[in-house]
Enzyme design. Structure first.
Site, PDB file in Angstrom:
ATOM      1  N   TYR A 109       0.847  -1.189   0.000  1.00  0.00           N
ATOM      2  CA  TYR A 109       0.000   0.000   0.000  1.00  0.00           C
ATOM      3  C   TYR A 109       0.885   1.243   0.000  1.00  0.00           C
ATOM      4  O   TYR A 109       1.870   1.311   0.739  1.00  0.00           O
ATOM      5  CB  TYR A 109      -0.904   0.029   1.240  1.00  0.00           C
ATOM      6  CG  TYR A 109      -1.699   1.308   1.360  1.00  0.00           C
ATOM      7  CD1 TYR A 109      -2.949   1.428   0.780  1.00  0.00           C
ATOM      8  CD2 TYR A 109      -1.179   2.428   2.031  1.00  0.00           C
ATOM      9  CE1 TYR A 109      -3.680   2.602   0.861  1.00  0.00           C
ATOM     10  CE2 TYR A 109      -1.897   3.607   2.116  1.00  0.00           C
ATOM     11  CZ  TYR A 109      -3.144   3.685   1.531  1.00  0.00           C
ATOM     12  OH  TYR A 109      -3.861   4.860   1.601  1.00  0.00           O
ATOM     13  N   GLU A 197      -3.252   7.651  -4.318  1.00  0.00           N
ATOM     14  CA  GLU A 197      -3.289   6.385  -3.585  1.00  0.00           C
ATOM     15  C   GLU A 197      -3.085   5.215  -4.532  1.00  0.00           C
ATOM     16  O   GLU A 197      -3.723   5.133  -5.585  1.00  0.00           O
ATOM     17  CB  GLU A 197      -4.622   6.235  -2.854  1.00  0.00           C
ATOM     18  CG  GLU A 197      -4.633   5.042  -1.903  1.00  0.00           C
ATOM     19  CD  GLU A 197      -5.977   4.874  -1.200  1.00  0.00           C
ATOM     20  OE1 GLU A 197      -7.012   4.806  -1.904  1.00  0.00           O
ATOM     21  OE2 GLU A 197      -5.993   4.814   0.040  1.00  0.00           O
TER      22      GLU A 197
END
Ligand code: ADP
Ligand code: MG
Length: 389
Positions: A109, A197
């Protein structure tokens, strides 16, 4: 303003952030052609909507043949995809992205966002990628590594190493990550992004680091100097009422409750929503008609509020500092008359010419409930809405 995955990945490619090869398509036929042009034997068909969680919702599908790509595209295009982020109504799938299937060894992530408190860009990374990062943050916050980028000093080598080490990357992978981080910091600045993101950022079987998903949010207030990005707006993905409000320079945010609010001034609007909640109700929206509210804008605001079928009562709370209460009252009366308002309207006016304003409301013959003070207004609105949602 949010960008689609395919738009975000095109930007990534421009900045040198590795992404799988892909092509966007608007019909099953186009999707099949995209797969043929990409070649290879494994593809992924991805629904393009402004929401995450597509994988679990059937919006990301593997295909092992061109025919399968076409079938998946056919199954997605023209439908609405409901994910845990999209709201119950879901979002329309007008585009699919056909991408070469990647060989995933690890899912990480990575995100960059403007940390307003720190007045710096924060970079967050976690080895627990691919899954719900909110859950990781809540249950195992120690698995998320954060560094802040000082605007004058820029991203430092030791910060890249700290993140790379935290992600458990080997030396060459860490070097690749550092290159990606530098590119993304530059993208944040140059594109006025508030959020980038990547979930997941993957390490492939042969040790490459690749962005497999991409979400970019561009700061709305910077769009005037980001014409190219502004052109990427997909209105179909946005809240219809919020879009209409923006066209009329009204600050509107859709919420889930049943009491619509119309207020002048953002602070007063926040206070109004607080009071509604304090009295057991739920606001249906935030709406700031602005300090210089005119009768026309009040009318447009009513029209927008009324398109929400959940609304059971309307609370108008205007402080006449710059505007005059009698003008606002005229606007309210005109709007209620024209728009065929069927729900109770509670109005609290205070300030310049408040007497004349109240008189206009009282003499209008319409079902407008005058309130004295904010507390009275909020409790009346909650009661008329049936005690909240
Ligand atoms: P979302 O976050 O909306 O669910 P993602 O783009 O993250 O969508 O895709 C969900 C999952 O699908 C990823 O975690 C990954 O496992 C898989 N996936 C996505 N794109 C590819 C690809 N190009 N090749 C292989 N697997 C993929
Ligand atoms: Mg994802």
């Amino acid at each position: 303003m949010n960008l689609h995955e395919y738009q975000s990945k095109a930007l990534f490619a421009e900045y040198g952030v590795p992404v799988p090869e892909g092509r966007v398509a608007q019909s099953p036929n186009e999707a099949a052609r995209a797969a043929s042009l990409l070649g290879g034997g494994l593809w992924v068909v991805k629904a393009q909507v402004h929401a995450g969680g597509r994988g679990k919702a059937g919006g990301v599908k593997l295909a092992k043949s061109v025919a399968e790509v076409e079938a998946h595209a056919k199954g997605m295009l023209g439908t609405r995809l409901v994910t845990h982020q999209s709201g119950a109504e879901g979002l329309p799938v007008d585009h699919v992205y056909v991408e070469a299937g990647s060989d995933i060894a690890r899912e990480l992530y990575l995100s960059l966002l403007v940390d307003r408190g720190a007045e710096q860009i924060a970079i967050m990374a976690s080895a627990a990628g691919g899954v719900d990062i909110e859950e990781v943050a809540a249950k195992t916050p120690e698995k998320i590594f954060t560094v802040h980028v000082h605007p004058a000093a820029g991203l430092q080598d030791f910060q890249c190493r700290r993140l790379g080490f935290g992600l458990g990357l080997d030396k060459p992978e860490q070097a690749e990550l550092a290159r990606i981080l530098r590119a993304l910091v530059r993208l944040m600045h140059e594109c006025d992004a508030g959020l980038v993101e990547i979930n997941p950022l993957i390490v492939t079987g042969d040790g490459r680091v690749v962005a497999l998903d991409a979400k970019i949010n561009i700061e709305e207030n910077a769009l005037y100097r980001q014409q190219r990005l502004a052109g990427m707006r997909d209105a179909a993905q946005e809240d219809e009422r919020e879009r209409r409000a923006r066209e009329h320079d009204l600050n509107y945010v859709s919420l889930d409750g049943n009491i619509a609010c119309m207020v002048n001034g953002a602070g007063l609007a926040m206070a109004t929503m607080d009071l509604i909640q304090l009295h057991g109700g739920e606001p249906a929206n935030f709406l700031d008609v602005g300090g210089g509210a005119t009768a026309e804008r009040v009318e447009e605001a009513f029209n927008i509020i009324l398109t929400n079928a959940n609304v059971k009562a309307i609370l108008v709370n205007i402080f006449g500092g710059i505007v005059r209460c009698d003008l606002i009252a005229e606007g309210v009366v005109a709007a209620v008359r024209k728009a065929d308002v069927r729900v109770p309207v509670v109005v609290r006016l205070e300030g310049t010419n408040v007497g004349q304003g109240k008189q206009l409301l009282a003499e209008s013959g319409l079902k407008i409930i005058a309130a004295d003070g904010l507390t009275d207004a909020a409790s009346k609105a909650v009661e008329l809405a049936g005690g909240g949602s």
